[in-house]
Design an enzyme around this catalytic site. Structure first.
Site, PDB file in Angstrom:
ATOM      1  CD  GLU A   1      37.032  -8.469  54.575  1.00  0.00           C
ATOM      2  OE1 GLU A   1      37.884  -9.350  54.415  1.00  0.00           O
ATOM      3  OE2 GLU A   1      36.924  -7.499  53.808  1.00  0.00           O
TER       4      GLU A   1
ATOM      5  CD  GLU B   1      38.036  -9.610  46.020  1.00  0.00           C
ATOM      6  OE1 GLU B   1      39.202  -9.599  46.461  1.00  0.00           O
ATOM      7  OE2 GLU B   1      37.043  -9.849  46.724  1.00  0.00           O
TER       8      GLU B   1
HETATM    9  N1  LIG Z   1      37.429  -8.977  49.029  1.00  0.00           N
HETATM   10  C1  LIG Z   1      37.727  -8.531  50.224  1.00  0.00           C
HETATM   11  N2  LIG Z   1      37.187  -9.036  51.331  1.00  0.00           N
HETATM   12  N3  LIG Z   1      38.591  -7.544  50.338  1.00  0.00           N
HETATM   13  C2  LIG Z   1      39.292  -7.032  49.169  1.00  0.00           C
HETATM   14  C3  LIG Z   1      38.826  -5.635  48.827  1.00  0.00           C
HETATM   15  C4  LIG Z   1      38.945  -4.721  49.992  1.00  0.00           C
HETATM   16  C5  LIG Z   1      39.455  -3.341  49.531  1.00  0.00           C
HETATM   17  O1  LIG Z   1      38.320  -2.476  49.480  1.00  0.00           O
HETATM   18  C6  LIG Z   1      38.490  -1.382  50.384  1.00  0.00           C
HETATM   19  N4  LIG Z   1      37.162  -1.082  50.922  1.00  0.00           N
HETATM   20  C7  LIG Z   1      36.368  -1.918  51.641  1.00  0.00           C
HETATM   21  N5  LIG Z   1      35.202  -1.312  51.936  1.00  0.00           N
HETATM   22  C8  LIG Z   1      35.249  -0.073  51.379  1.00  0.00           C
HETATM   23  C9  LIG Z   1      34.350   1.023  51.322  1.00  0.00           C
HETATM   24  N6  LIG Z   1      33.151   0.956  51.902  1.00  0.00           N
HETATM   25  N7  LIG Z   1      34.724   2.149  50.651  1.00  0.00           N
HETATM   26  C10 LIG Z   1      35.942   2.204  50.051  1.00  0.00           C
HETATM   27  N8  LIG Z   1      36.853   1.201  50.081  1.00  0.00           N
HETATM   28  C11 LIG Z   1      36.494   0.083  50.724  1.00  0.00           C
HETATM   29  C12 LIG Z   1      39.477  -1.863  51.416  1.00  0.00           C
HETATM   30  O2  LIG Z   1      40.185  -0.771  51.988  1.00  0.00           O
HETATM   31  C13 LIG Z   1      40.395  -2.755  50.576  1.00  0.00           C
HETATM   32  O3  LIG Z   1      41.409  -2.010  49.920  1.00  0.00           O
END
Ligand SMILES: NC(=[NH2+])NCCC[C@H]1O[C@@H](n2cnc3c(N)ncnc32)[C@H](O)[C@@H]1O
Length: 419
Positions: free
Chosen positions: A205, A196
């Protein structure tokens, strides 16, 4: 009080442009990375009044860096252009996870994906990228029988996610890995990559970059990626209450004329998009149009630098064209050929979500009539320095319908999100 030339020079500061910038209106300067600009004034934290080769205009303050001796912490080559400390710091707290889990449209869409594919998920290997509290991984273990789910989470939430997996008795099925998806090592490739990742205006982002890198590295050939496709949708709209609140307000507050503040209001409130806008269906002036469509199997990281789309709207009812509203839709194809696709639509005709919609206000509203057309282009330009940010540039032309052909005017505007 106009200062004399030399005094003025004295109060100026020289800055270096950290990257190229194309002004979007006559009062904005355009410059190239490395240009040395003379900053005369800093009327706001976002826009400064500067001079380049004798031309004066507004420049985005975030593009200005002092020379070597200047504020190092501001310099992205020193500071992380992904701002990961702040980004993953935010996701280490419950606030955002509570917001996402409380978003029923979002969370139940993912639950529906797992439920409707539960038979096909048997014995499959799944990667949940950016699992947060692990909700999608827990749905997989609760509603299906995958052989393994690798739940990857970079923030400190991961240690709690491990506890949630154990608390619910799924530690045989779900393995939580703490780290960035780009850096962690899985013991094997997976059959399904689910995430997601959608941000405001779909891409803000730019977590999607991490999903593409993981797709290329960990998703087996012929594997399934969820969402499978994404579309950014635009519509020309009225925004009466927002306009009244931020602009019309200055017409006659308490019987006084505050209109000289309106240029400042335009600069301060209408320069950036308004996140978390809720557009009512009746605010739409035309049928919405998908301006950008992404195929998650073929999309490349390089494509994210600049994405272009076109639109052509036929105004369906007379009203005031205040701006454009954007939202997105993602689709999850079925694991079995011919199976039903699940859709998550964040638009005004679907259930509310925590993304709400994004409003792009024009500098000046335009009256339009049914039958008029609004055509143009959109360019999403990824920020070359701040890698989670982008600028949305719109060009539009309004053509009067046949019975008032003279009402034809064009416009263009760039909206930084956020730097
Ligand atoms: N839908 C969004 N806009 N954000 C919702 C998901 C974002 C979740 O993914 C994690 N997250 C984001 N990028 C990464 C990454 N490259 N690697 C691991 N976790 C991640 C982040 O810490 C958060 O818990």
């Amino acid at each position: 009080n106009m200062q004399t030339e030399d005094e003025d020079e004295a109060s100026c500061e020289e800055y270096v442009a950290r990257s190229d910038f194309t002004g979007s209106s006559t009062d904005q300067l355009s410059f190239s990375r490395g240009d040395r600009l003379l900053v005369h004034a800093k009327p706001s934290s976002e826009w400064w009044w500067a001079e380049l080769q004798g031309v004066i205009g507004y420049v985005p303050a975030s593009y200005m860096s002092q020379d070597a001796a200047g504020e190092e912490e501001e310099d992205p080559s020193i500071e992380d252009p992904w701002q990961d400390e702040e980004y993953f710091g935010n996701y280490g707290t419950l606030r955002l996870h509570l917001e996402m889990l409380s978003d029923k449209s979002r969370t139940e869409a993912y639950r529906q994906v797992i439920l409707s594919n539960s038979a096909s998920l048997s014995s499959k290997r799944v990667m949940d990228l950016g699992c947060g509290t692990g909700i999608i991984s827990l749905f997989c273990a609760q509603l299906a029988r995958p052989s393994m789910v690798y739940a990857v989470e970079a923030s400190s939430m991961a240690e709690y996610t491990r506890q949630l997996v154990k608390q619910n008795g799924y530690d045989e099925v779900v393995t939580v890995l703490q780290g960035r998806a780009e850096e962690i090592e899985l013991p094997e490739q997976v059959d399904v990559l689910v995430s997601e990742w959608m941000g405001n205006c779909l891409l803000f982002e730019f977590m999607v970059e991490s999903v593409l890198l993981a797709r290329d590295r960990w998703l087996r050939d012929g594997g399934t990626i969820w969402p499978s496709s994404a579309a950014l949708t635009f519509v020309p709209c009225q925004a009466d209450s927002y306009y009244a609140e931020k602009m019309a307000f200055w017409e006659r507050p308490y019987g006084l004329d505050f209109t000289p503040l309106q240029p400042l209001a335009q600069q301060e409130f209408f320069t950036k998009p308004k996140f978390s806008h809720i557009i009512e269906p009746c605010d739409c002036l035309a049928a919405p149009c998908d301006v950008i469509s992404l195929d998650m199997y073929t999309l490349q990281v390089g494509d994210l630098e600049e994405m272009k789309g076109q639109f052509h709207f036929c105004v369906e009812k007379s009203g005031v064209f205040h701006g454009f509203t954007a939202w997105f839709t993602v689709c999850f194809e079925s694991l079995e050929a011919g199976g039903a696709t699940v859709e998550l639509n964040t638009g005004p005709n679907s259930g509310p979500t925590h993304w709400k919609q994004t409003l792009f206000m024009l500098d000046r509203p335009v009256s339009v009539c049914a039958g008029d057309s609004i055509s143009g282009t959109i360019v999403l330009q990824r920020n070359p320095v701040w890698r989670r940010h982008m600028t949305v540039t719109l060009h539009w032309t309004i053509k009067g319908s046949t019975d008032n052909p003279d009402n034809s005017q064009a416009g263009t505007k760039s909206f930084p999100m956020w730097r």
